[in-house]
Scaffold this motif. Structure first.
Motif, PDB file in Angstrom:
ATOM      1  N   LEU A 117      -0.965  47.760 -40.308  1.00 49.39           N
ATOM      2  CA  LEU A 117      -1.749  46.551 -40.094  1.00 49.39           C
ATOM      3  C   LEU A 117      -1.706  46.235 -38.607  1.00 49.39           C
ATOM      4  O   LEU A 117      -0.640  45.939 -38.055  1.00 49.39           O
ATOM      5  CB  LEU A 117      -1.186  45.380 -40.893  1.00 49.39           C
ATOM      6  CG  LEU A 117      -1.965  44.063 -40.796  1.00 49.39           C
ATOM      7  CD1 LEU A 117      -3.339  44.197 -41.434  1.00 49.39           C
ATOM      8  CD2 LEU A 117      -1.185  42.922 -41.440  1.00 49.39           C
ATOM      9  N   LEU A 118      -2.842  46.313 -37.932  1.00 44.10           N
ATOM     10  CA  LEU A 118      -2.941  46.033 -36.497  1.00 44.10           C
ATOM     11  C   LEU A 118      -3.337  44.573 -36.318  1.00 44.10           C
ATOM     12  O   LEU A 118      -4.436  44.162 -36.713  1.00 44.10           O
ATOM     13  CB  LEU A 118      -3.976  46.953 -35.847  1.00 44.10           C
ATOM     14  CG  LEU A 118      -3.699  48.460 -35.967  1.00 44.10           C
ATOM     15  CD1 LEU A 118      -4.894  49.259 -35.443  1.00 44.10           C
ATOM     16  CD2 LEU A 118      -2.431  48.835 -35.211  1.00 44.10           C
ATOM     17  N   VAL A 119      -2.442  43.785 -35.745  1.00 39.93           N
ATOM     18  CA  VAL A 119      -2.620  42.337 -35.593  1.00 39.93           C
ATOM     19  C   VAL A 119      -2.955  42.015 -34.143  1.00 39.93           C
ATOM     20  O   VAL A 119      -2.251  42.458 -33.230  1.00 39.93           O
ATOM     21  CB  VAL A 119      -1.349  41.586 -36.032  1.00 39.93           C
ATOM     22  CG1 VAL A 119      -1.462  40.099 -35.722  1.00 39.93           C
ATOM     23  CG2 VAL A 119      -1.084  41.822 -37.520  1.00 39.93           C
ATOM     24  N   TYR A 120      -4.023  41.224 -33.948  1.00 44.44           N
ATOM     25  CA  TYR A 120      -4.431  40.844 -32.588  1.00 44.44           C
ATOM     26  C   TYR A 120      -4.824  39.381 -32.534  1.00 44.44           C
ATOM     27  O   TYR A 120      -5.353  38.828 -33.496  1.00 44.44           O
ATOM     28  CB  TYR A 120      -5.590  41.735 -32.097  1.00 44.44           C
ATOM     29  CG  TYR A 120      -5.064  42.993 -31.454  1.00 44.44           C
ATOM     30  CD1 TYR A 120      -4.949  43.095 -30.079  1.00 44.44           C
ATOM     31  CD2 TYR A 120      -4.580  44.026 -32.229  1.00 44.44           C
ATOM     32  CE1 TYR A 120      -4.392  44.217 -29.498  1.00 44.44           C
ATOM     33  CE2 TYR A 120      -4.012  45.155 -31.656  1.00 44.44           C
ATOM     34  CZ  TYR A 120      -3.923  45.237 -30.282  1.00 44.44           C
ATOM     35  OH  TYR A 120      -3.350  46.345 -29.704  1.00 44.44           O
ATOM     36  N   GLY A 121      -4.541  38.755 -31.378  1.00 40.60           N
ATOM     37  CA  GLY A 121      -4.923  37.376 -31.143  1.00 40.60           C
ATOM     38  C   GLY A 121      -6.259  37.307 -30.408  1.00 40.60           C
ATOM     39  O   GLY A 121      -6.471  38.011 -29.424  1.00 40.60           O
ATOM     40  N   ALA A 122      -7.156  36.445 -30.884  1.00 36.06           N
ATOM     41  CA  ALA A 122      -8.493  36.356 -30.296  1.00 36.06           C
ATOM     42  C   ALA A 122      -8.455  35.865 -28.852  1.00 36.06           C
ATOM     43  O   ALA A 122      -9.382  36.124 -28.080  1.00 36.06           O
ATOM     44  CB  ALA A 122      -9.374  35.424 -31.137  1.00 36.06           C
ATOM     45  N   GLU A 123      -7.374  35.157 -28.476  1.00 31.64           N
ATOM     46  CA  GLU A 123      -7.276  34.610 -27.123  1.00 31.64           C
ATOM     47  C   GLU A 123      -6.260  35.369 -26.273  1.00 31.64           C
ATOM     48  O   GLU A 123      -5.829  34.884 -25.226  1.00 31.64           O
ATOM     49  CB  GLU A 123      -6.895  33.129 -27.204  1.00 31.64           C
ATOM     50  CG  GLU A 123      -7.933  32.282 -27.949  1.00 31.64           C
ATOM     51  CD  GLU A 123      -7.486  30.851 -28.163  1.00 31.64           C
ATOM     52  OE1 GLU A 123      -6.519  30.427 -27.486  1.00 31.64           O
ATOM     53  OE2 GLU A 123      -8.083  30.160 -29.003  1.00 31.64           O
ATOM     54  N   SER A 124      -5.905  36.576 -26.694  1.00 26.08           N
ATOM     55  CA  SER A 124      -4.925  37.385 -25.973  1.00 26.08           C
ATOM     56  C   SER A 124      -5.598  38.191 -24.874  1.00 26.08           C
ATOM     57  O   SER A 124      -6.822  38.395 -24.872  1.00 26.08           O
ATOM     58  CB  SER A 124      -4.213  38.331 -26.946  1.00 26.08           C
ATOM     59  OG  SER A 124      -3.365  39.231 -26.261  1.00 26.08           O
ATOM     60  N   TRP A 125      -4.777  38.695 -23.947  1.00 29.13           N
ATOM     61  CA  TRP A 125      -5.263  39.620 -22.922  1.00 29.13           C
ATOM     62  C   TRP A 125      -5.589  40.984 -23.512  1.00 29.13           C
ATOM     63  O   TRP A 125      -6.344  41.768 -22.930  1.00 29.13           O
ATOM     64  CB  TRP A 125      -4.199  39.803 -21.829  1.00 29.13           C
ATOM     65  CG  TRP A 125      -2.851  40.223 -22.373  1.00 29.13           C
ATOM     66  CD1 TRP A 125      -1.800  39.418 -22.675  1.00 29.13           C
ATOM     67  CD2 TRP A 125      -2.427  41.556 -22.702  1.00 29.13           C
ATOM     68  NE1 TRP A 125      -0.745  40.148 -23.171  1.00 29.13           N
ATOM     69  CE2 TRP A 125      -1.094  41.470 -23.194  1.00 29.13           C
ATOM     70  CE3 TRP A 125      -3.034  42.809 -22.628  1.00 29.13           C
ATOM     71  CZ2 TRP A 125      -0.372  42.587 -23.612  1.00 29.13           C
ATOM     72  CZ3 TRP A 125      -2.315  43.924 -23.051  1.00 29.13           C
ATOM     73  CH2 TRP A 125      -1.004  43.805 -23.532  1.00 29.13           C
ATOM     74  N   ALA A 126      -5.013  41.294 -24.668  1.00 28.17           N
ATOM     75  CA  ALA A 126      -5.172  42.622 -25.262  1.00 28.17           C
ATOM     76  C   ALA A 126      -6.553  42.764 -25.896  1.00 28.17           C
ATOM     77  O   ALA A 126      -7.135  41.802 -26.405  1.00 28.17           O
ATOM     78  CB  ALA A 126      -4.092  42.858 -26.311  1.00 28.17           C
ATOM     79  N   SER A 127      -7.074  43.975 -25.884  1.00 24.50           N
ATOM     80  CA  SER A 127      -8.385  44.222 -26.473  1.00 24.50           C
ATOM     81  C   SER A 127      -8.252  44.543 -27.951  1.00 24.50           C
ATOM     82  O   SER A 127      -7.207  44.976 -28.428  1.00 24.50           O
ATOM     83  CB  SER A 127      -9.093  45.369 -25.743  1.00 24.50           C
ATOM     84  OG  SER A 127      -8.379  46.581 -25.879  1.00 24.50           O
TER      85      SER A 127
END
Length: 289
Positions: free
Chosen positions: A237-247
């Motif tokens: 499960l790849l978790v990402y924040g919409a407001e993060s620096w990460a793409s």
């Protein structure tokens, strides 16, 4: 020890005493939590207190972080971290393990799962794929001698700098809030209380080794990272924040390198998704696991 606080233990890897905390429930399936760069095991407490009802939850302090020993020669590369994790899993009894990792911790877990696919059951990786492909290719296009020289210069600056000191834990909390404005005050206080130690002069300093800020030069180029991802056999499960620096790995193509992965994006969250959206994060983790 407060009610539902974890017990503290240690094991030895490569001559270093490494700390970990254990939330009990040892008859349940094993769930290992691995924190990010310059963080510590107690950063997982809000998540662990919920998941301990269904899992045997343990969280490790990586070398040079939290209450673990510092590397005498400043060795903080992926080879050292992954070897430490392998020794940790052996210490816990090995076998079928589920993992949750953040940033650096997630990157370590994915490399471990590529090397030992038979030991990894499922992985939740919070922003653990590193820089976007575009940024990675730009960095790797620089001459290798320049990249090494730049790392030498950064390491020299870190060795020369005086670690930040605080007159009180309240000052450390204020610094934590300034660096991570989305953090609730109580979370920032918890992270600071477990993330600093008192110096002989009565001031407080962060527990991490400053030399852990920069990995070794040429650490895992993009094509090697992609090879690791392709070797991971378990669901991810790849978790990402919409407001993060990460793409977003679904959009930049990195998710496609995994055999079995899905991406979930969290609105209102930056790089620390598990702190910014704790309740939703725990719900997604429980659903996935």
């Amino acid at each position: 020890m407060a009610e539902h606080d974890p017990a503290r233990f240690s094991f030895t890897s490569q001559g270093l005493a490494l700390n970990y905390v254990d939330w009990g429930n040892r008859d349940a399936p094993l769930l290992v939590l691995v924190h990010g760069q310059l963080d510590h095991a107690r950063s997982w407490d809000d998540v662990a207190r919920v998941l301990r009802e269904e899992w045997h939850v343990v969280a490790i302090d990586l070398r040079g972080h939290g209450d673990s020993a510092w590397s005498p020669d400043g060795a903080y590369g992926f080879a050292q971290y992954v070897f430490d994790l392998a020794r940790f899993i052996e210490h816990l009894g090995g076998g079928d393990v589920t993992f949750v990792g953040h940033s650096l911790g997630a990157a370590i877990l994915l490399r471990y799962a590529a090397l030992y696919p038979e030991k990894a059951r499922r992985i939740v990786a919070i922003e653990g794929l590193g820089s976007s492909p575009a940024i990675s290719r730009k960095r790797e296009a620089e001459p290798v001698a320049r990249r090494w020289r730049n790392w030498f210069d950064r390491r020299a600056r870190n060795l020369a700098r005086t670690p930040r000191r605080y007159g009180s834990i309240a000052e450390a909390v204020a610094r934590m809030k300034a660096m991570h404005p989305r953090l609730p005050v109580e979370t920032a206080r918890h992270l600071a209380e477990h993330g600093v130690r008192e110096n002989p002069d009565g001031t407080f300093g962060w527990k991490f080794d400053d030399r852990a800020r920069d990995p070794s030069p040429g650490e895992t180029p993009l094509h090697d990272r992609e090879a690791f991802w392709r070797a991971v056999e378990c669901p991810v499960l790849l978790v990402y924040g919409a407001e993060s620096w990460a793409s977003n790995p679904q959009e930049d193509g990195r998710a496609a390198h995994f055999r079995d992965a899905r991406t979930v994006l969290f609105d209102g969250a930056g790089h620390w998704v598990h702190h910014d959206r704790t309740e939703r994060f725990v719900a997604e983790v429980r659903r996935f696991l």
